[in-house]
Design a protein around this motif. Structure first.
Motif, PDB file in Angstrom:
ATOM      1  N   GLY A   1      -4.756   4.204   2.387  1.00 62.58           N
ATOM      2  CA  GLY A   1      -5.151   3.887   1.027  1.00 62.58           C
ATOM      3  C   GLY A   1      -5.413   5.123   0.186  1.00 62.58           C
TER       4      GLY A   1
ATOM      5  N   VAL B   1       0.840  -1.193   0.000  1.00 65.22           N
ATOM      6  CA  VAL B   1       0.000   0.000   0.000  1.00 65.22           C
ATOM      7  C   VAL B   1       0.877   1.247   0.000  1.00 65.22           C
ATOM      8  CG1 VAL B   1      -1.743   1.308   1.291  1.00 65.22           C
ATOM      9  CG2 VAL B   1      -1.911  -1.189   1.148  1.00 65.22           C
TER      10      VAL B   1
ATOM     11  N   SER C   1      -6.598  -0.687  -7.423  1.00 71.84           N
ATOM     12  CA  SER C   1      -6.173  -1.463  -6.255  1.00 71.84           C
ATOM     13  C   SER C   1      -7.211  -2.502  -5.901  1.00 71.84           C
ATOM     14  CB  SER C   1      -5.966  -0.529  -5.048  1.00 71.84           C
ATOM     15  OG  SER C   1      -5.088   0.536  -5.353  1.00 71.84           O
TER      16      SER C   1
ATOM     17  N   ALA D   1      -9.367   4.398  -0.219  1.00 68.25           N
ATOM     18  CA  ALA D   1      -8.875   4.535  -1.595  1.00 68.25           C
ATOM     19  C   ALA D   1      -9.981   5.012  -2.533  1.00 68.25           C
ATOM     20  CB  ALA D   1      -8.284   3.214  -2.067  1.00 68.25           C
TER      21      ALA D   1
ATOM     22  N   THR E   1      -8.740   0.121   4.941  1.00 65.78           N
ATOM     23  CA  THR E   1      -7.777   0.608   3.955  1.00 65.78           C
ATOM     24  C   THR E   1      -8.438   0.736   2.591  1.00 65.78           C
ATOM     25  OG1 THR E   1      -6.022  -0.505   5.205  1.00 65.78           O
ATOM     26  CG2 THR E   1      -5.482   0.235   2.987  1.00 65.78           C
TER      27      THR E   1
END
Length: 291
Positions: free
Chosen positions: A190, A168, A197, A220, A216
């Motif tokens: 993230g 990460v 991802s 993102a 996480t």
């Protein structure tokens, strides 16, 4: 900042127009895959016709560079239709050595990737990125077996547990296009990753529980991101992920269109697969078109 997808900045004679259109859709969806290295040659590795979990066509070998990186690679680089080979960066879990992960790393190498594996257990991306630095140097060094054979414009990162967290962290580097951390214990947010991802969790993992991985994944939001929770898996269910991880990197780093429909499109195969106890895609991932 939004970066132009690499598929639009290089010539990939093997890729169809559909791949370019998909890259445009990815850009519209906010995907970020970094900037291309203009001098890097594009990989031309052929598809494996959906045989992601089976061994790939390459014989493999591995060796330490004596500076903290073991490279797992096709023994005969630049053959079997691959003029160059994309790079996958790896980091181990805490208190684990490369021997635990050799089956996965050899598997990825057999599918045409050069895997630069950090030999330690750092929770940051630095050791992984030093492996990329090494391959960059070797790719340009006269007489090196890697000379002209490394596709430095297509780089992914993965790792297990502590090493998944390192992946990460490495995903914030502009040279890293995509990440696929396995049961990651991430100390880096993230929100820093720059490319598509997928975050793998184990349904029965008590060391890095699914809620940790989901957190996480939830950070993102700036890239296409997927949360894939492996049904029945504990913290060491990695053998069951050989196929999914290979397919992810074959699509993102080799443009293998046969892998697209596993993760993307309204009828994606993994969306309803019994392999997963949960499979979620953020809005940017849902916007990436299917086959």
């Amino acid at each position: 900042m939004t970066f132009l997808p690499r598929a639009l900045k290089r010539r990939h004679p093997r890729r169809r127009i559909g791949t370019v259109l998909a890259a445009l859709a990815l850009l519209a969806a906010g995907g970020t895959t970094g900037t291309a290295t203009a001098a890097a040659a594009a990989s031309t590795c052929p598809s494996v016709n959906g045989q992601w979990a089976a061994p790939g066509p390459f014989a493999v070998s591995s060796a330490s560079n004596g500076r903290g990186t073991t490279v797992f690679r096709p023994t005969d680089l630049g053959t079997l239709g691959c003029t160059t080979h994309p790079v996958i960066l790896w980091n181990n879990g805490a208190r684990s050595g490369l021997d635990r992960y050799a089956p996965l790393l050899n598997h990825l190498a057999s599918h045409g990737f050069i895997v630069a594996a950090a030999e330690g257990n750092a929770g940051t991306g630095g050791p992984m990125l030093r492996g990329l630095d090494y391959l960059t140097t070797e790719n340009g060094r006269a007489g090196s077996p890697y000379q002209g054979k490394v596709d430095l414009a297509d780089v992914g990162a993965t790792g297990h547990s502590f090493g998944g967290g390192a992946a990460v962290d490495a995903g914030a580097d502009p040279r890293v296009d995509t990440i696929a951390p396995i049961y990651p214990l991430a100390f880096s947010s993230g929100s820093r990753v720059r490319g598509p991802s997928v975050f793998y969790a184990g349904q029965n993992d008590t060391i890095v529980p699914p809620s940790t991985v989901r957190r996480t994944y939830g950070q993102a939001t700036q890239v296409p991101a997927i949360y894939a929770e492996q049904r029945g898996a504990d913290h060491y269910g990695i053998p069951g992920l050989h196929g999914p991880v290979t397919a992810w990197f074959r699509f993102h780093l080799m443009g293998d269109e046969q892998a697209r429909g596993l993760y993307f499109g309204p009828d994606c195969t993994y969306c309803s697969s019994p392999l997963w106890s949960a499979f979620e895609r953020n809005p940017r991932a849902r916007a990436v078109p299917g086959p």
